[in-house]
Design an enzyme around this catalytic site. Sequence first.
Site, PDB file in Angstrom:
ATOM      1  N   ASP A   1      32.549   9.357   5.794  1.00 10.95           N
ATOM      2  CA  ASP A   1      33.920  10.304   5.389  1.00 10.95           C
ATOM      3  C   ASP A   1      32.577  11.092   4.107  1.00 10.95           C
ATOM      4  OD1 ASP A   1      36.035  11.536   4.422  1.00 10.95           O
ATOM      5  OD2 ASP A   1      35.352  10.760   2.892  1.00 10.95           O
TER       6      ASP A   1
ATOM      7  N   GLU B   1      30.450  12.844   8.584  1.00 12.23           N
ATOM      8  CA  GLU B   1      31.168  14.162   8.367  1.00 12.23           C
ATOM      9  C   GLU B   1      30.185  15.203   7.383  1.00 12.23           C
ATOM     10  OE1 GLU B   1      35.070  15.852   6.378  1.00 12.23           O
ATOM     11  OE2 GLU B   1      33.528  14.457   5.545  1.00 12.23           O
TER      12      GLU B   1
HETATM   13  C1  NOJ Z   1      36.881  14.611   4.405  1.00 10.08           C
HETATM   14  C2  NOJ Z   1      38.190  13.769   5.070  1.00 10.08           C
HETATM   15  O1  NOJ Z   1      37.913  13.620   6.236  1.00 10.08           O
HETATM   16  C3  NOJ Z   1      39.280  14.535   4.158  1.00 10.08           C
HETATM   17  O2  NOJ Z   1      40.526  13.862   4.740  1.00 10.08           O
HETATM   18  C4  NOJ Z   1      39.524  13.732   2.755  1.00 10.08           C
HETATM   19  O3  NOJ Z   1      40.434  14.161   2.189  1.00 10.08           O
HETATM   20  C5  NOJ Z   1      38.612  13.933   2.360  1.00 10.08           C
HETATM   21  N1  NOJ Z   1      37.247  13.618   3.002  1.00 10.08           N
HETATM   22  C6  NOJ Z   1      37.775  13.335   0.738  1.00 10.08           C
HETATM   23  O4  NOJ Z   1      37.765  11.602   1.689  1.00 10.08           O
END
Ligand code: NOJ
Length: 541
Positions: A205, A265
């Site tokens: 993440d 991500e």
């Molecule tokens: C990316 C995640 O996919 C999202 O759902 C989240 O709100 C943010 N990162 C913060 O963790």
Amino acid sequence: MSGGEHRWWEDAVVYEVYPRSFADSDGDGIGDLPGLRSRLGYLADLGVDAIWLTPFYPSPLADGGYDVSDYRAVDPRLGTMGDFDALVKEAASHRIRVIVDLVPNHCSSDHPLFRAALAAAPGSRERSRFIFRGGRGHDGELPPNNWASSFGGPAWTRVPDGQWYLHIYDTGQPDWNWHDEDVLALFDDVIRFWLDRGAAGLRVDVAHGLFKHPGLPDDSGGSPHNAPSAFRHRPELQELYRSWRAILDSYPAEGFPGARTAVGEVWYDAPGTLAPYLEPGGLPQVFNFELIMARWHTAALRGAIDGVLALADGSRAPWVIGNHDVPRPASRYRLDEGFTPGMARRLESLGQQNAQLGAQRARAAALLLLALPGSAYIYQGEELGLPEVTDLPDDARQDPEFLRSGGRNLGRDGCRVPLPWTRTGQGFGFSAGTPWLPQPAGWGGYSAEAQSGDPGSFLSLYRAALRLRREHPALGRGALRWLDQSGVPGSLCFAREPGFVFAANADGAPFRLPPHREILLASGPVGDGGLPPGTAAWLSA
Ligand code: NOJ
């Protein structure tokens, strides 16, 4: 392992599960791990290679579980560690691997280490694991800098002794201080903990976040969103990712689940920003969000694909058309534009307008996604063609994007509505209780049950595409060669060897299919008049 060997993740089709909305086994209205386990047969029939579970850890749910209060446990509402182990084991019996979400940028304000930091004095060891600072202004009444939370409002919250702590997301998500050795050690342990339990990989993440410029300088506000800055894409990240890669590679590549992956991500302003993440020896993979950000237009789609292919193919930078953070493709494609935050409000204002167009393009986009070189991710419900739910009552909404923007931004709840499994019945087969987000009245029409026997359904299209993808030697890893259809507006056609041609008409007048032997699969009717706009076909050549 030598570079030439095939690693499962290089061409895997991974299915993203948002556990709270997938299947509920105990009637509390919240999807759980036993519910997911009971539906593994569905995922095996669909033909996916792996599932990625978004956070299922204990959490006060300030951000759908991305506020983790214990990184090494299962939220009791979602099951037990025994349920996790049973899930991994049973998934393996279907040859489905399990990827878990690692949330290293921040934890929950309920995490014991953050509680300890709050209880400790300014300047203490406990506080140094997070980013605490004194404020500006006469009495420190102003935040230490001008950074904004990604969900709206300031990125700082003041604590009773007058210090402020940084949270790039919600107040309930304090950022870790990645310059602190304890934090490094903690996450090394967390990574090993899940890999030891059989996880085949990690989805990382906010992988572009983590390190902050130690001086915490003000944001000039001049650079594009997601450009390198004092809190994004810091150079220190790459050393950290090399160390994580060493952990991943210390697990055996032979046998099941095989070489472990981690997919970052990383949101970026331009594909070039991904380049450092794609250096050898770092994270095995980072998502490329090109198909989410490109508008539905031939040149834009081709440019988006080429932008990634210039850096890496989809085996290192998997393709996606949706996830739990963006409006669902069947609705997004009702507009001729790429994803931007706040888009859900505009979809809301469309009412039923262009609903069919959106669905038609989403089918074509699915065939594009699955024909591109490398790995692809499917978000649960995409295979059912679920639309974005834009009419959730305000008091049902839970997303901090909605709450922190005072409703200006509709947020992401609309793509997280629990799945419909059956045509009728309580919760459309999702739960015997009341689903945690209300499902629309017509949800049963999209259900797996309603679509299963229908050859024209979304589900049948996805099943057929995944079956062909497994069988066809040209699909998965490899290269593509654009077929020059210049002069044919709307055409997006490429060849893959051996013997495969992809043809899509994004937005032009119908055109004749490129030379081929047979149509293997099409997203919509292809008649003598040629390939209609918003339609894609897989051809054998
Ligand atoms: C990316 C995640 O996919 C999202 O759902 C989240 O709100 C943010 N990162 C913060 O963790």
